[in-house]
Design an enzyme around this catalytic site. Structure first.
Site, PDB file in Angstrom:
ATOM      1  N   LEU A  33       0.830  -1.209   0.000  1.00 23.62           N
ATOM      2  CA  LEU A  33       0.000   0.000   0.000  1.00 23.62           C
ATOM      3  C   LEU A  33       0.863   1.257   0.000  1.00 23.62           C
ATOM      4  O   LEU A  33       1.864   1.345   0.709  1.00 23.62           O
ATOM      5  CB  LEU A  33      -0.923   0.003   1.225  1.00 23.62           C
ATOM      6  CG  LEU A  33      -1.907  -1.165   1.311  1.00 23.62           C
ATOM      7  CD1 LEU A  33      -2.835  -0.981   2.520  1.00 23.62           C
ATOM      8  CD2 LEU A  33      -2.729  -1.333   0.033  1.00 23.62           C
ATOM      9  N   HIS A  34       0.472   2.199  -0.827  1.00 26.27           N
ATOM     10  CA  HIS A  34       1.169   3.486  -0.900  1.00 26.27           C
ATOM     11  C   HIS A  34       0.138   4.599  -0.835  1.00 26.27           C
ATOM     12  O   HIS A  34      -1.073   4.337  -0.720  1.00 26.27           O
ATOM     13  CB  HIS A  34       2.036   3.564  -2.163  1.00 26.27           C
ATOM     14  CG  HIS A  34       1.297   3.240  -3.423  1.00 26.27           C
ATOM     15  ND1 HIS A  34       0.181   3.935  -3.832  1.00 26.27           N
ATOM     16  CD2 HIS A  34       1.506   2.281  -4.360  1.00 26.27           C
ATOM     17  CE1 HIS A  34      -0.250   3.437  -4.974  1.00 26.27           C
ATOM     18  NE2 HIS A  34       0.518   2.417  -5.316  1.00 26.27           N
ATOM     19  N   GLU A  35       0.631   5.819  -0.946  1.00 28.25           N
ATOM     20  CA  GLU A  35      -0.237   6.988  -0.797  1.00 28.25           C
ATOM     21  C   GLU A  35      -1.431   6.953  -1.765  1.00 28.25           C
ATOM     22  O   GLU A  35      -2.518   7.417  -1.428  1.00 28.25           O
ATOM     23  CB  GLU A  35       0.627   8.253  -0.988  1.00 28.25           C
ATOM     24  CG  GLU A  35       0.044   9.528  -0.478  1.00 28.25           C
ATOM     25  CD  GLU A  35      -0.664   9.455   0.875  1.00 28.25           C
ATOM     26  OE1 GLU A  35      -0.163   8.795   1.809  1.00 28.25           O
ATOM     27  OE2 GLU A  35      -1.767  10.044   0.990  1.00 28.25           O
ATOM     28  N   HIS A  37      -3.126   4.258  -2.779  1.00 25.62           N
ATOM     29  CA  HIS A  37      -4.164   3.413  -2.165  1.00 25.62           C
ATOM     30  C   HIS A  37      -4.808   4.129  -0.975  1.00 25.62           C
ATOM     31  O   HIS A  37      -6.017   4.083  -0.791  1.00 25.62           O
ATOM     32  CB  HIS A  37      -3.554   2.104  -1.637  1.00 25.62           C
ATOM     33  CG  HIS A  37      -2.909   1.250  -2.682  1.00 25.62           C
ATOM     34  ND1 HIS A  37      -1.567   0.947  -2.678  1.00 25.62           N
ATOM     35  CD2 HIS A  37      -3.423   0.625  -3.760  1.00 25.62           C
ATOM     36  CE1 HIS A  37      -1.285   0.171  -3.695  1.00 25.62           C
ATOM     37  NE2 HIS A  37      -2.380  -0.038  -4.377  1.00 25.62           N
ATOM     38  N   GLY A 147      -8.090   3.957  -8.888  1.00 25.97           N
ATOM     39  CA  GLY A 147      -7.234   5.105  -9.175  1.00 25.97           C
ATOM     40  C   GLY A 147      -7.196   5.401 -10.672  1.00 25.97           C
ATOM     41  O   GLY A 147      -7.185   4.480 -11.499  1.00 25.97           O
ATOM     42  N   GLN A 148      -7.113   6.679 -11.005  1.00 29.39           N
ATOM     43  CA  GLN A 148      -7.027   7.105 -12.408  1.00 29.39           C
ATOM     44  C   GLN A 148      -5.701   6.682 -13.048  1.00 29.39           C
ATOM     45  O   GLN A 148      -5.590   6.577 -14.252  1.00 29.39           O
ATOM     46  CB  GLN A 148      -7.198   8.631 -12.467  1.00 29.39           C
ATOM     47  CG  GLN A 148      -6.967   9.274 -13.814  1.00 29.39           C
ATOM     48  CD  GLN A 148      -7.921   8.770 -14.896  1.00 29.39           C
ATOM     49  OE1 GLN A 148      -9.037   8.330 -14.594  1.00 29.39           O
ATOM     50  NE2 GLN A 148      -7.483   8.809 -16.142  1.00 29.39           N
ATOM     51  N   LYS A 149      -4.679   6.408 -12.222  1.00 37.07           N
ATOM     52  CA  LYS A 149      -3.384   6.021 -12.781  1.00 37.07           C
ATOM     53  C   LYS A 149      -3.534   4.799 -13.689  1.00 37.07           C
ATOM     54  O   LYS A 149      -2.925   4.711 -14.739  1.00 37.07           O
ATOM     55  CB  LYS A 149      -2.406   5.724 -11.647  1.00 37.07           C
ATOM     56  CG  LYS A 149      -1.247   4.916 -12.136  1.00 37.07           C
ATOM     57  CD  LYS A 149       0.028   5.281 -11.526  1.00 37.07           C
ATOM     58  CE  LYS A 149       1.119   4.430 -12.103  1.00 37.07           C
ATOM     59  NZ  LYS A 149       0.780   2.998 -12.113  1.00 37.07           N
TER      60      LYS A 149
END
Ligand code: PAF
Length: 281
Positions: A33-35, A37, A147-149
């Site tokens: 998990l990162h920012e 998420h 996420g849009q990424k």
């Protein structure tokens, strides 16, 4: 926060939540998990009464030469982060629980293999669609956050849930970036210091594209040529694609108009990175 590893247990939790009239928001992840998420979990808190996060490195969405085995896994750290952000249930099924012996079903959204990442990752999006549908059938959420990424993934999942009448609202949240512009991704952890520097070419090329559009450029070929130059100057030579498309249909555009997705994918060292910007033109 309750940690649940069995499908039956997750179902019971969700049924109890529903019976009490609580709305459930769901953030599917592969962990590490990162920012990005965590921003989804925060948004999820505002969208519903309860938040479920799943952590499952889905073997079905990795190609035979991809990084399934070395994909970063750290459940203890992830559980701490999820708890801190106010996750109510963490669903962590094993591969055996999700795909028991005899498992044979795949969900495919037609047309997804012909564009963007679908071309170089055959089977990837059907692997994603399949696991997300399975997770949705277990978690039974009101709202799903993505996420849009992973723009193509969001389009595929939205289409699949709509086509199959899942009755789940999808919320797509903005890409989270490091201070220097690099899109946050679990795969950034593979990059050496030099690769990390070169990888900035990706976001820089997209920011250039955005500036060009803002100053009136509408020709896709001109914008892509500019992006290519930025990437080459940054030392990113192994470009998979640079494309300008209609953001909802993922059809290529020659002139920018409407809801536009500008997407890039490139390999930096052994790591394949993707990024995009979405613009209303
Ligand atoms: O974006 C991801 O992490 C994965 O593709 C997803 C949506 C959790 C499905 O495995």
């Amino acid at each position: 926060m309750k940690t649940i590893s069995k499908i039956a247990g997750m179902r019971r939790w969700s049924e109890a939540a529903r019976a009490k009239g609580r709305r459930v928001a769901f953030v599917p992840t592969m962990g590490c998990l990162h920012e990005g998420h965590l921003s989804l979990v925060r948004k999820a808190r505002r969208e519903a009464d309860l938040v479920v996060v799943s952590i499952f490195v889905n073997p079905l969405q990795f190609g035979p030469k991809e990084d399934f085995k070395r994909y970063p896994r750290n459940l203890r750290r992830d559980a701490g982060l999820a708890r801190r952000e106010g996750c109510d249930a963490l669903f962590v099924p094993s591969p055996r629980e999700m795909y028991p012996a005899g498992y044979r079903t795949r969900v495919t959204v037609e047309g997804t293999e012909e564009v963007l990442c679908g071309r170089s990752r055959p089977g990837h999006f059907s692997g994603v669609a399949t696991v997300v549908l399975k997770l949705v059938n277990v978690v039974w959420p009101d709202v799903l956050l993505l996420g849009q990424k992973d723009a193509q993934q969001a389009v595929v999942i939205k289409r699949m849930l709509q086509d199959l009448n899942a009755g789940v609202r999808v919320v797509v949240c903005p890409t989270v970036r490091e201070k220097d512009g690099l899109a946050v991704s679990s795969r950034n952890s593979y990059l050496s210091a030099d690769e990390r520097r070169r990888a900035l070419g990706l976001s820089r090329s997209l920011f250039l594209a955005r500036r060009l559009v803002r100053t009136g450029e509408r020709r896709a070929a001109v914008i892509i040529a500019g992006m290519r130059k930025v990437l080459s100057e940054a030392g990113v030579t192994d470009v998979d694609y640079l494309e300008i498309l209609d953001a909802a249909e993922l059809t290529p555009l020659r002139r920018l108009d409407g809801d536009v997705l500008i997407a890039a994918a490139a390999r930096v060292g052994r790591t394949r990175l993707i990024d995009n910007v979405r613009l209303k033109v």
